[in-house]
Design an enzyme around this catalytic site. Structure first.
Site, PDB file in Angstrom:
ATOM      1  CB  CYS A 144      -0.792   2.646   4.015  1.00 31.51           C
ATOM      2  SG  CYS A 144      -2.188   1.911   3.192  1.00 31.51           S
ATOM      3  CG  ASP A 145       3.006   1.268   4.532  1.00 37.87           C
ATOM      4  OD1 ASP A 145       2.475   1.757   5.539  1.00 37.87           O
ATOM      5  OD2 ASP A 145       2.853   0.088   4.183  1.00 37.87           O
ATOM      6  CB  CYS A 190      -0.914  -0.013   1.226  1.00 38.82           C
ATOM      7  SG  CYS A 190      -1.927   1.453   1.353  1.00 38.82           S
TER       8      CYS A 190
END
Ligand SMILES: Cc1cc2nc3c(=O)[nH]c(=O)nc-3n(C[C@H](O)[C@H](O)[C@H](O)COP(=O)(O)OP(=O)(O)OC[C@H]3O[C@@H](n4cnc5c(N)ncnc54)[C@H](O)[C@@H]3O)c2cc1C
Length: 300
Positions: free
Chosen positions: A133-134, A130
């Protein structure tokens, strides 16, 4: 007893919920993770009609908000089993049981893994599925993206704005992604294409530091230094919880008829989790609408 219970609050399940709730049905929707499904982890969506260019999480939130405003009940749990009864279905989570006349499965897919040495050691310590997200963890660092489809391209573009360099590793010479997005990627100065190549190993100490790559044509190996790697190598259907029902094909995707009904009466499925060729937001919402409308017709 619910009229309709929907499993999965991605675009397919949320659309089914909109149609069902607007028909005055008692509707509940299960979501084991964050409502919105895969669009929550999509940086930018550029092909959903009416939105031009929209951040995935914003689009997800709009859909979710619309559903909540219609009075649909959100049940924040994973469904572990569906049992057919005489009058309908029992839907089980880890701690509770719910009853419904109709169930619509919209559990989508999850990202496939490369399954190579070192992957489990550096999961969430360098390896991610992701970018949204990261990605920010890798600001001004070197990262790799693995894959050749639209998701790999979109996330490469997103990461190229954060990372100092992105290696895009693909096992073939040609990309599967749409040509216009491939062109965009090719123009990015900090993206290096590593084609005809596969990942052989993830290497590091406390966190990921290197990847061993092999060219499938020449057999030549190469070590690249990276702080992060994002894998987009395909999907697997989220259907473990319906294995016993015998409604899936050999790959685990749910088989439905033209009404999106499975071979079990009043059990519907829609979105990425079904057997089909195109897995996109717009096709998921299409399926969700049709499944819900057919379910409503049956109920009345
Ligand atoms: C990185 C990336 C970029 C993408 N970019 C685009 C794009 O630009 N345009 C486009 O059209 N499509 C794009 N897609 C594809 C698109 O996101 C999917 O086609 C779409 O989200 C499918 O919707 P769905 O509702 O069928 O499934 P999903 O979005 O997968 O939603 C399923 C939901 O069900 C939940 N769930 C699963 N199992 C259970 C269970 N047992 N109990 C309860 N809940 C459960 C999951 O947590 C999830 O929230 C992208 C996908 C990815 C991964």
């Amino acid at each position: 007893m619910y009229d309709i219970l929907i499993v999965g609050a991605g675009p397919a399940g949320l659309t089914a919920a909109i149609y069902a709730a607007r028909n005055n049905k008692k509707v509940g929707i299960f979501e084991g993770n964050v409502p919105g499904g895969q669009i929550v982890v999509t940086a930018t969506v550029e092909n959903y009609p009416g939105f031009g260019k929209v951040d995935g999480p914003d689009l997800a939130y709009s859909m979710f908000e619309q559903v909540m405003n219609l009075g649909v009940e959100l049940i924040g749990s994973y469904v572990s089993e569906i049992i057919k009864t005489e009058n309908g279905f029992i839907v089980k989570t880890e701690d509770e049981e719910f009853q419904a006349k109709v169930v619509i499965i919209a559990t989508g897919t999850s990202q496939k893994r490369l399954e190579v040495p070192g992957e489990s050691d550096f999961e969430n310590r360098g390896i991610s599925w992701c970018a949204i997200c990261d990605g920010s963890l890798y600001k001004d660092k070197v990262v790799a993206v693995v894959g050749g489809g639209n998701s790999a391209m979109e996330e490469t573009i997103y990461l190229s704005n954060l990372a100092s360099k992105v290696y895009l590793i693909h096992r073939r010479q040609q990309f599967r992604a749409e040509p216009h997005i491939v062109e965009k990627v090719k123009k990015l100065e900090n993206v290096e294409l590593v084609l005809d190549s596969v990942v052989e190993e993830f290497i590091g100490d406390q966190s990921l530091g290197k990847m061993r790559i092999r060219n499938v044509k020449t057999g030549q190996e190469r070590i690249i230094e990276v702080s992060g790697c994002f894998e987009y190598v395909g999907q697997i259907p989220a259907t473990d919880f319906v294995k016993e029902l015998g409604i899936t094909d050999e790959a685990g995707y749910i088989q439905v008829d033209n009404n999106f009904e499975t071979k079990i009466e009043n059990l519907y499925a829609c979105g990425d989790v079904i057997v089909k060729n195109v897995r996109q937001i717009v096709t998921a919402t299409n399926d969700g609408a049709i499944a819900a409308l057919n379910a409503i017709k049956k109920l009345s």
